[in-house]
Design an enzyme around this catalytic site. Structure first.
Site, PDB file in Angstrom:
ATOM      1  N   LYS A 135      28.178  71.321 -45.581  1.00  0.00           N
ATOM      2  CA  LYS A 135      26.800  70.916 -45.295  1.00  0.00           C
ATOM      3  C   LYS A 135      26.662  70.771 -43.788  1.00  0.00           C
ATOM      4  O   LYS A 135      27.082  69.777 -43.208  1.00  0.00           O
ATOM      5  CB  LYS A 135      26.511  69.592 -46.009  1.00  0.00           C
ATOM      6  CG  LYS A 135      25.053  69.367 -46.398  1.00  0.00           C
ATOM      7  CD  LYS A 135      24.098  69.246 -45.243  1.00  0.00           C
ATOM      8  CE  LYS A 135      24.135  67.897 -44.565  1.00  0.00           C
ATOM      9  NZ  LYS A 135      23.325  67.880 -43.327  1.00  0.00           N
ATOM     10  N   GLU A 160      35.747  61.066 -39.374  1.00  0.00           N
ATOM     11  CA  GLU A 160      35.900  61.123 -37.918  1.00  0.00           C
ATOM     12  C   GLU A 160      34.564  60.691 -37.348  1.00  0.00           C
ATOM     13  O   GLU A 160      33.589  61.432 -37.421  1.00  0.00           O
ATOM     14  CB  GLU A 160      36.305  62.541 -37.498  1.00  0.00           C
ATOM     15  CG  GLU A 160      36.932  62.585 -36.127  1.00  0.00           C
ATOM     16  CD  GLU A 160      35.922  62.904 -35.068  1.00  0.00           C
ATOM     17  OE1 GLU A 160      35.350  61.947 -34.491  1.00  0.00           O
ATOM     18  OE2 GLU A 160      35.703  64.099 -34.815  1.00  0.00           O
ATOM     19  N   CYS A 183      32.190  62.639 -29.515  1.00  0.00           N
ATOM     20  CA  CYS A 183      32.474  61.317 -30.092  1.00  0.00           C
ATOM     21  C   CYS A 183      33.537  60.572 -29.302  1.00  0.00           C
ATOM     22  O   CYS A 183      33.525  59.348 -29.250  1.00  0.00           O
ATOM     23  CB  CYS A 183      32.869  61.466 -31.549  1.00  0.00           C
ATOM     24  SG  CYS A 183      33.935  62.867 -31.834  1.00  0.00           S
ATOM     25  N   GLU A 196      27.387  53.106 -28.955  1.00  0.00           N
ATOM     26  CA  GLU A 196      27.528  54.530 -28.641  1.00  0.00           C
ATOM     27  C   GLU A 196      26.169  55.111 -28.281  1.00  0.00           C
ATOM     28  O   GLU A 196      25.222  55.037 -29.070  1.00  0.00           O
ATOM     29  CB  GLU A 196      28.115  55.274 -29.848  1.00  0.00           C
ATOM     30  CG  GLU A 196      28.420  56.719 -29.522  1.00  0.00           C
ATOM     31  CD  GLU A 196      29.104  57.469 -30.669  1.00  0.00           C
ATOM     32  OE1 GLU A 196      28.682  57.289 -31.825  1.00  0.00           O
ATOM     33  OE2 GLU A 196      30.057  58.217 -30.385  1.00  0.00           O
TER      34      GLU A 196
END
Ligand code: ADP
Ligand code: MG
Length: 494
Positions: free
Chosen positions: A187, A262, A296, A397
């Site tokens: 996906k 992750e 990330c 973040e």
């Protein structure tokens, strides 16, 4: 649209369909969504919008392939398929790189440079396909027993990926699945579905049997959620935000499927006064400005030893100003746009928060709206000085090209403060002192520690998180374990 057909052969003006059971299909609902170039806002393609019903069809196809023909395919044949796929990715790298650039904005120099990594990963998994094995284990039971283990593919894997590196993320999921004999429903992110769809075509060309790789584009709350909660999916391999990671874990509870995650980060990058600062300035800069900060493991909390803080932080800000910002298609571009209006809003929101919290922008700090940049989602490399640990820009973040620069005075202090985060993905250390380097390597609670470099990656070296950055490893031999079950077999021989 017409213009785009000249720009890229994949963008032929037709609706991009989903790959299910080796066939290219419309969504069951007939719905489509748009994907646009973040540098210009131009429409690139309409894409079939997968939903729960399409996920059902794809999982059924993946299950059929897993139970049927794919289970008979020998490791050497899977290896050959991966080798062919590596060759096809290499042959088509210009086209794949351009597609990533158009769909998510990264500079073409960057997406082209992904070649070695993309091809290298496929070759690594190809090599691993014939190296998987169980073990014979001596047991101590009275009497005569032989005991050994078998390694078996975990089954149907739901792979959910983000938009920040569509080619690389797709390969990071498909490679281990093909090597171990799993089947996949991939996906892609709604922001950048094109490269994963093109990779689906290349999989078929490489000889991947129907149903082994399925690609269903669609939105997270619909297609993604359906995949994460699907009772016939054996494992979900997810890369994305920690909030979505938590939703995936909850959704997985129904059938207790395996999960690897992750997730995000707020990685400390620690510069000691004894470091080679000439190397550390661009190193620390690109640890955040690369891919416009949409990585990330970006080293977004820049801790700098007080003695050199003003000088170093000033130099990083100056370095950021030298980077060329623009449309990723321009080979001179070093920093492209953010991926979407939503990300632009998020990042500029944090720029406002940073100023309100009393941080001082030394460079950047505002969206760019000059000339042609006005149509895209451009934020320049930004360095905030005077950041304190408790500020939101030091804890949350941002996922943009924004450095929060924080002074420190001694090593114990910076270890404690560097670890004071909910995340634990990446980290950096810049020093000439080998003792300090080793101490930090052990003391930092994160999945990767980069010393006198940042973001080094190799197919054979594991990557993944501590704490809220997730669990499971991608890359390396350990990655294959995530796609395997261990079965113990006992034979009584007396
Ligand atoms: P970002 O916000 O940076 O896009 P996300 O974690 O939201 O990161 O997205 C990463 C991937 O997760 C995308 O493919 C997205 O469609 C998918 N996703 C988002 N929400 C969900 C959800 N509730 N369940 C499953 N997948 C989701
Ligand atoms: Mg999202």
């Amino acid at each position: 649209m017409n213009d785009m057909t000249r720009i890229h052969p994949f963008l032929d003006g037709k609706t991009k369909r989903m790959l299910i059971g080796g066939k290219w299909l419309e969504a069951a609902s007939g719905k489509t969504f748009e994907t646009r170039n973040p540098a210009t806002g131009e429409l690139l393609a309409n894409v079939a919008e997968g939903d729960a019903e399409d996920i059902d069809r794809a999982v059924a196809a993946a299950r059929e392939a897993f139970n049927g023909p794919w289970s008979k395919v020998k490791p050497a044949q899977r290896q050959l398929i991966l080798i062919r796929l590596a060759e096809l990715v290499e042959q088509n790298i210009e086209e794949l790189a351009a597609l990533d650039t158009l769909d998510m904005g990264a500079p073409i120099t960057r997406t082209r440079n992904n070649r070695n990594r993309a091809v290298g990963m496929l070759r690594f998994y190809a090599g691993m396909a014939t190296a998987l094995h169980g073990e014979t284990i001596d047991n101590s039971l009275p009497g005569e027993f032989v005991s050994f283990t078998l390694k078996e593919p975990v089954g149907v894997v739901g792979a959910i990926i983000p938009w920040n590196a569509p080619l690389g993320s797709s390969i990071w999921k498909l490679g281990p699945a093909l090597a171990t004999g799993c089947t996949v429903v991939l996906k892609p992110a709604e922001e950048a579905p094109l490269t994963p769809l093109r990779l689906g075509e290349l999989c078929l060309e490489a000889g991947v049997p129907p149903g082994v790789v399925n690609v269903v584009p669609g939105f997270g709350e619909t297609a993604g959620a359906a995949l994460a909660s699907h009772p016939d999916v054996d494992k979900v391999a997810f890369t994305g935000s920690h909030v979505t990671g938590q939703a995936i874990v909850r959704a997985s509870a129904g059938n207790l499927k395996r999960v690897s995650l992750e997730l995000g980060g707020k990685s400390p990058d620690i510069v000691f006064a004894d470091a080679d600062l000439t190397q550390a300035v661009p190193g620390a800069g690109m640890a955040v400005f690369a891919n416009s900060g949409q990585i990330c493991s970006a080293g977004t909390r820049l801790f700098v030893e007080q003695k050199v803080y003003d000088e170093f932080v000033g130099r990083v800000a100056e370095f950021g100003k030298t980077l060329r910002i623009g449309d990723g298609r321009d080979p001179d571009t070093q920093v492209g746009p953010l991926v979407s209006p939503e990300q632009l809003k998020r990042v500029t929101g944090y720029l406002d928060i940073g100023r309100q919290e009393g941080a001082r922008p030394l460079s950047g700090g505002e969206r760019l709206t000059d000339g042609p940049l006005a149509k895209g989602y451009f934020v320049p490399p930004t360095v905030f000085a005077d950041v304190r640990d408790d500020m939101r820009i030091a804890q949350e973040e941002i996922f943009g090209p924004v450095i929060s620069a924080i002074p420190f005075t001694d090593i114990e202090e910076v270890i404690a403060r560097g670890n004071k985060t909910q995340f634990g993905l990446g980290s950096g250390v810049w020093t000439r002192d080998v003792g300090k380097a080793h101490r930090l390597a052990r003391a930092i609670r994160a999945g990767s520690v980069w010393i006198n470099c940042y973001q080094a990656m190799d197919p054979a070296v594991p990557f993944g998180g501590y704490k809220m950055s997730g669990y499971g490893r991608e890359g390396g031999v350990q990655h294959l374990e995530e796609y395997l079950n261990t079965k113990s077999v006992w034979i009584k021989t007396d």
